[in-house]
Design a protein around this motif. Structure first.
Motif, PDB file in Angstrom:
ATOM      1  N   VAL A  75      -7.250  -8.588   2.194  1.00  0.00           N
ATOM      2  CA  VAL A  75      -6.304  -7.423   1.652  1.00  0.00           C
ATOM      3  C   VAL A  75      -7.254  -6.421   0.636  1.00  0.00           C
ATOM      4  CG1 VAL A  75      -4.457  -6.645   0.162  1.00  0.00           C
ATOM      5  CG2 VAL A  75      -4.130  -8.832   1.867  1.00  0.00           C
ATOM      6  N   SER A  79      -8.282  -2.641   1.765  1.00  0.00           N
ATOM      7  CA  SER A  79      -7.840  -1.602   0.839  1.00  0.00           C
ATOM      8  C   SER A  79      -8.774  -0.547   0.418  1.00  0.00           C
ATOM      9  CB  SER A  79      -6.591  -2.117  -0.229  1.00  0.00           C
ATOM     10  OG  SER A  79      -5.787  -2.782   0.150  1.00  0.00           O
ATOM     11  N   TYR A 216       0.440   4.108   4.021  1.00  0.00           N
ATOM     12  CA  TYR A 216      -0.285   2.534   3.876  1.00  0.00           C
ATOM     13  C   TYR A 216      -0.296   2.457   1.992  1.00  0.00           C
ATOM     14  CZ  TYR A 216      -4.237  -0.183   3.144  1.00  0.00           C
ATOM     15  OH  TYR A 216      -5.087  -1.264   2.795  1.00  0.00           O
ATOM     16  N   ASP A 219       3.055   0.560   1.696  1.00  0.00           N
ATOM     17  CA  ASP A 219       3.085  -0.548   1.815  1.00  0.00           C
ATOM     18  C   ASP A 219       2.120  -1.479   0.877  1.00  0.00           C
ATOM     19  OD1 ASP A 219       4.462  -0.098   4.079  1.00  0.00           O
ATOM     20  OD2 ASP A 219       2.830   0.268   5.462  1.00  0.00           O
ATOM     21  N   LEU A 220       1.275  -0.941   0.540  1.00  0.00           N
ATOM     22  CA  LEU A 220       0.454  -1.733  -0.381  1.00  0.00           C
ATOM     23  C   LEU A 220       0.990  -2.142  -1.707  1.00  0.00           C
ATOM     24  CD1 LEU A 220      -2.393  -3.200  -0.828  1.00  0.00           C
ATOM     25  CD2 LEU A 220      -3.419  -0.780  -1.855  1.00  0.00           C
ATOM     26  N   ALA A 222       4.125  -2.435  -2.089  1.00  0.00           N
ATOM     27  CA  ALA A 222       5.045  -3.509  -1.831  1.00  0.00           C
ATOM     28  C   ALA A 222       4.456  -4.799  -1.839  1.00  0.00           C
ATOM     29  CB  ALA A 222       5.904  -3.158  -0.570  1.00  0.00           C
ATOM     30  N   GLN A 223       3.274  -5.025  -1.245  1.00  0.00           N
ATOM     31  CA  GLN A 223       2.599  -6.134  -1.320  1.00  0.00           C
ATOM     32  C   GLN A 223       2.039  -6.644  -2.567  1.00  0.00           C
ATOM     33  OE1 GLN A 223      -0.807  -6.168   1.645  1.00  0.00           O
ATOM     34  NE2 GLN A 223       0.530  -5.144   3.303  1.00  0.00           N
ATOM     35  N   ASP A 225       3.706  -6.058  -5.381  1.00  0.00           N
ATOM     36  CA  ASP A 225       4.962  -6.287  -5.982  1.00  0.00           C
ATOM     37  C   ASP A 225       4.962  -8.129  -5.667  1.00  0.00           C
ATOM     38  OD1 ASP A 225       5.486  -3.969  -7.106  1.00  0.00           O
ATOM     39  OD2 ASP A 225       6.904  -3.450  -5.581  1.00  0.00           O
ATOM     40  N   ASN A 226       5.015  -8.245  -4.403  1.00  0.00           N
ATOM     41  CA  ASN A 226       4.804  -9.630  -4.016  1.00  0.00           C
ATOM     42  C   ASN A 226       3.617 -10.478  -4.701  1.00  0.00           C
ATOM     43  OD1 ASN A 226       6.976  -9.212  -2.336  1.00  0.00           O
ATOM     44  ND2 ASN A 226       5.668  -8.539  -0.554  1.00  0.00           N
ATOM     45  N   LEU A 227       2.541  -9.788  -4.752  1.00  0.00           N
ATOM     46  CA  LEU A 227       1.479 -10.599  -5.444  1.00  0.00           C
ATOM     47  C   LEU A 227       1.931 -10.954  -6.878  1.00  0.00           C
ATOM     48  CD1 LEU A 227      -1.740  -8.666  -3.976  1.00  0.00           C
ATOM     49  CD2 LEU A 227      -0.887 -11.202  -3.438  1.00  0.00           C
ATOM     50  N   ASP A 230       3.915 -13.858  -7.003  1.00  0.00           N
ATOM     51  CA  ASP A 230       3.337 -15.013  -6.592  1.00  0.00           C
ATOM     52  C   ASP A 230       2.316 -15.467  -7.668  1.00  0.00           C
ATOM     53  OD1 ASP A 230       4.745 -15.106  -4.192  1.00  0.00           O
ATOM     54  OD2 ASP A 230       2.759 -14.130  -3.150  1.00  0.00           O
TER      55      ASP A 230
END
Length: 753
Positions: A75, A79, A216, A219-220, A222-223, A225-227, A230
């Motif tokens: 990732v 990026s 892009y 989308d990054l 949003a990823q 936020d998930n990271l 986690d």
């Protein structure tokens, strides 16, 4: 076109005309100052912009370096790579913008100032000059007395001509003023309009670029936020594990100290131990120890090559040490040395002692099983030892079995202990483990020790060992032992006694007979024994057909050796009075390794040069003689593979000229400089290409390619190196076992070339 200065007023040369000229000239001067200032500001803006682009590019390169560093995180790598590419595009757009500014503002306005304003200034100078001449003509005409008719006429003519010239120059000046006033408008507006269009294109390109990048980036985001979610969860889990570990006692730290003989990675046991150094201060150092492959090894760092403490655990014992001040110590004792170790606790010490003892027992058990399997193999009845040895030689036995076929090699060269498992490759002798340890202490410039069972043997090294042997070397280095009344140490003698004898034998060379007589007698005995052994093998009629063929092939090889040794014996009488360097030089050409060993023992310099033959060395002579083994023997004894003769040719050049592929392969493996050129400016590769020797061209190109890859080695290792080594290994085996397949050209004497 708007007329700034009237032509009618110009003809009258009225005060209004002169006032208009002053206004125009002042305006042009101010215009020039403004344009110069604008050009300088444009240059400063361009320089600052280029500096910005350079700094931005460095920043972008930093992002790319970070992306390469994060190659394990897909990732981050993707990026950062995408962002750096976008920034690179923006840098390109910036450079285009600054180039357009340079063309539209700086260049265009500079041309206007240098050309159009210069024309105006030139016209003004001419106008001022003619105007002054007109004023002078008017004054002179007014001063002429009426009584002097010829002066009146002359003054009138000068005034008429001056007025006519003034009108022409004045009209040209007015025209230049009007053209300049009109042109400055178009030039200024044209340059600024071009500059603004460049800005418009720049911002449009940037907008289009980031419009494509925007999805892009969303989308990054949003990823990310998930990271974050986690990461918070992992932090809670780690905090929970931390508190759990703190609640546990430390007594379980030694729970995994059991030795595992059947471990898949071959490591029976590993862990940290303190090791006492063998220096005078007896310092203790903490090292990572492991038991693997029946050896005890340690390393300081993970990437360091392991240092072997005990070569073979079957030859050592382990015991507690309670007579020193430090606790939890134990000692591993081998025939050559002892190693004092310290564990962190009593439980650890017991575990290590048990692991060493278990490994010793396992090593003995494995050796016994191998011997039992060998005993169960069907043996040939009524087979003589000579024929059995020959059969092993033909069938491709191990290095130990092959080397032990040579006379005298079944016992240690220095103490006579049977079944030696070590060898000195530069001397060509076999040694027991204790004598090999003493040889190691002499230094590699005297003896290079290698195991006959644990190390990998190149074919040329095996041939070298088979060319010499204990009998040959002892006939050189022990020629005067009996005459001097020195007692040779036997098996069971003290180590100090063996050390003193070996040092006197190989370092001080006290027992060498410089006359060479003892060497000749010993070689003659060896020839006699070989002949009798050959006759004994040929009379054996109880073998099968296949076995008889095997013995026959071995006998042929023995006959070749006997023929060469006979030549050595008869030819040595003519060379024994030579100086050692010249004897080594001639023996290298004759492929006479015993004579070469004798010359070195008598003090020959391995890199001795012969001034009568272009400063050639023994190694170059070995190339002329076509012997791969002679070259290997000289290299093992310190010969310089890059020494060149008076024509600038080294061993690699001569081997290439002669088409000796095996020697070329050997020299490349030993670090020969393939870029060196001779007096004709030719390197080995160009020589091989001219000779159309495909094998040597392939070897040289592979070596050069491998050298270039090694110099440019980066983060991803050294691709192609294993293939390079495999190809050279194949050429080495072919050069040793089937040299006729490689020597495709007749052996001509390249010394004449």
């Amino acid at each position: 076109m708007k007329v700034t200065v009237d032509f009618e007023e110009c003809l009258k040369d009225s005060p209004r005309f002169r006032a208009a000229l002053e206004d125009v000239e002042g305006d042009v001067t101010e215009l020039e100052q403004k344009l110069d200032k604008l050009v300088k500001l444009c240059i400063g803006m361009i320089d600052a912009g280029k500096a910005f682009c350079a700094a931005n590019k460095q920043f972008m390169n930093g992002i790319r370096d970070l992306a390469q560093y994060s190659s394990k995180d897909e990732v981050i790598e993707n990026s950062l790579t995408k962002f750096s590419d976008s920034l690179q595009e923006m840098i390109n757009y910036h450079n285009i913008l600054f180039d357009q500014a340079q063309r539209s503002i700086k260049t265009q306005l500079q041309i206007f100032v240098k050309e159009d304003l210069r024309k105006f200034k030139d016209a003004k100078k001419q106008f001022d000059k003619v105007s002054e001449e007109k004023e002078n003509a008017l004054a002179k005409n007014a001063q002429v007395p009426r009584t002097k008719q010829h002066e009146v006429e002359e003054a009138t003519n000068i005034l008429t001509a001056t007025r006519k010239c003034f009108r022409h120059i004045a009209l040209d000046y007015v025209l230049q003023i009007n053209v300049l006033q009109s042109k400055r408008r178009s030039e200024i507006l044209k340059s600024m309009l071009s500059f603004m269009y460049a800005h418009l294109a720049f911002f449009h390109q940037g907008y289009d670029l980031f419009s494509e990048l925007e999805p892009y980036m969303k989308d990054l985001g949003a990823q990310l936020d998930n990271l974050v979610v986690d990461a918070a969860r992992e932090k809670r889990d780690m905090e929970l594990k931390h508190s759990t570990i703190q609640q546990k006692g430390l007594s379980a730290d030694d729970s995994n100290l059991e030795c595992n003989v059947d471990a898949e990675n071959g490591i029976v046991m590993e862990g940290y131990l303190f090791k006492r150094a063998s220096n005078a201060f007896k310092t203790w150092n903490r090292r990572w120890f492991s038991i693997q492959n029946n050896q005890l090894v340690y390393q300081k760092k993970f990437k360091d090559n392991p240092t072997v403490v005990v070569e073979d655990l079957r030859l050592c014992t382990v015991k507690h040490c309670e007579d020193i001040e430090r606790r939890f110590c134990f000692e591993v004792v081998s025939p050559t040395k002892s190693c004092m170790l310290q564990a962190d606790s009593e439980k650890l010490r017991q575990a290590w002692i048990k692991a060493v003892q278990t490994s010793i027992a396992t090593a003995y058990r494995e050796k016994g099983e191998e011997a039992e399997k060998m005993d169960k193999k069907p043996s040939m009845s009524n087979t003589s030892p000579v024929s059995e040895a020959k059969e092993k030689l033909v069938k491709g036995e191990s290095a130990l079995q092959r080397v032990q076929l040579i006379p005298g090699n079944t016992k240690c060269c220095d103490c006579g202990l049977p079944d030696p498992r070590w060898a000195s490759i530069n001397l060509g002798i076999t040694l027991c483990i204790e004598c090999s340890g003493i040889h190691r202490s002499l230094g590699v410039h005297f003896s290079k020790v290698r195991s006959l069972t644990l190390d990998t043997w190149e074919p040329e090294l095996l041939k070298l060992m088979c060319e010499l042997g204990n009998d040959v070397i002892n006939s050189v280095y022990e020629a005067r032992v009996d005459a001097m009344g020195v007692k040779k140490p036997q098996n069971g003698c003290q180590r100090q006694e063996k050390e003193a004898y070996i040092k006197a034998k190989y370092v001080e060379k006290k027992f060498v007979d410089n006359s060479g007589e003892s060497m000749l007698i010993a070689r003659k005995k060896t020839l006699t024994r070989k002949s009798s052994e050959n006759r004994l093998g040929s009379t054996d009629k109880s073998l099968s057909i296949e076995e008889q063929r095997t013995v026959s092939r071995a006998s042929e090889m023995e006959k070749k050796l006997e023929k060469r040794d006979s030549a050595v014996f008869h030819d040595s009488t003519s060379t024994r009075k030579l100086i050692p360097g010249l004897q080594l030089y001639q023996a290298a050409f004759q492929q006479n390794l015993p004579a070469m060993a004798e010359a070195l023992a008598q003090g020959a310099e391995v890199n001795w040069v012969n001034p009568k033959e272009n400063n050639a060395t023994p190694l170059i002579q070995a190339v002329f003689g076509g012997s791969l083994v002679a070259c290997e023997f000289l290299l093992q004894n310190g010969a310089n593979v890059n020494h060149r003769d008076m024509k600038g040719r080294g061993p690699l050049h001569h081997a290439t000229v002669l088409g000796h592929t095996g020697q070329v392969c050997l020299f490349l493996k030993r670090g020969a400089n393939q870029h060196a050129t001779d007096e004709d400016g030719k390197d080995p590769l160009s020589i091989a290409v001219e000779a159309a020797n495909a094998d040597i061209v392939t070897l040289l190109r592979l070596a050069r390619m491998n050298e270039e890859m090694r110099e440019s080695e980066g983060l991803y290792g050294q691709p192609g190196d294993e293939t390079y080594q495999d190809i050279f290994r194949d050429f080495s085996h072919m050069a040793s076992n089937n040299p006729e397949k490689l020597n495709r050209f007749p052996q001509s004497d390249s010394r004449k070339s």
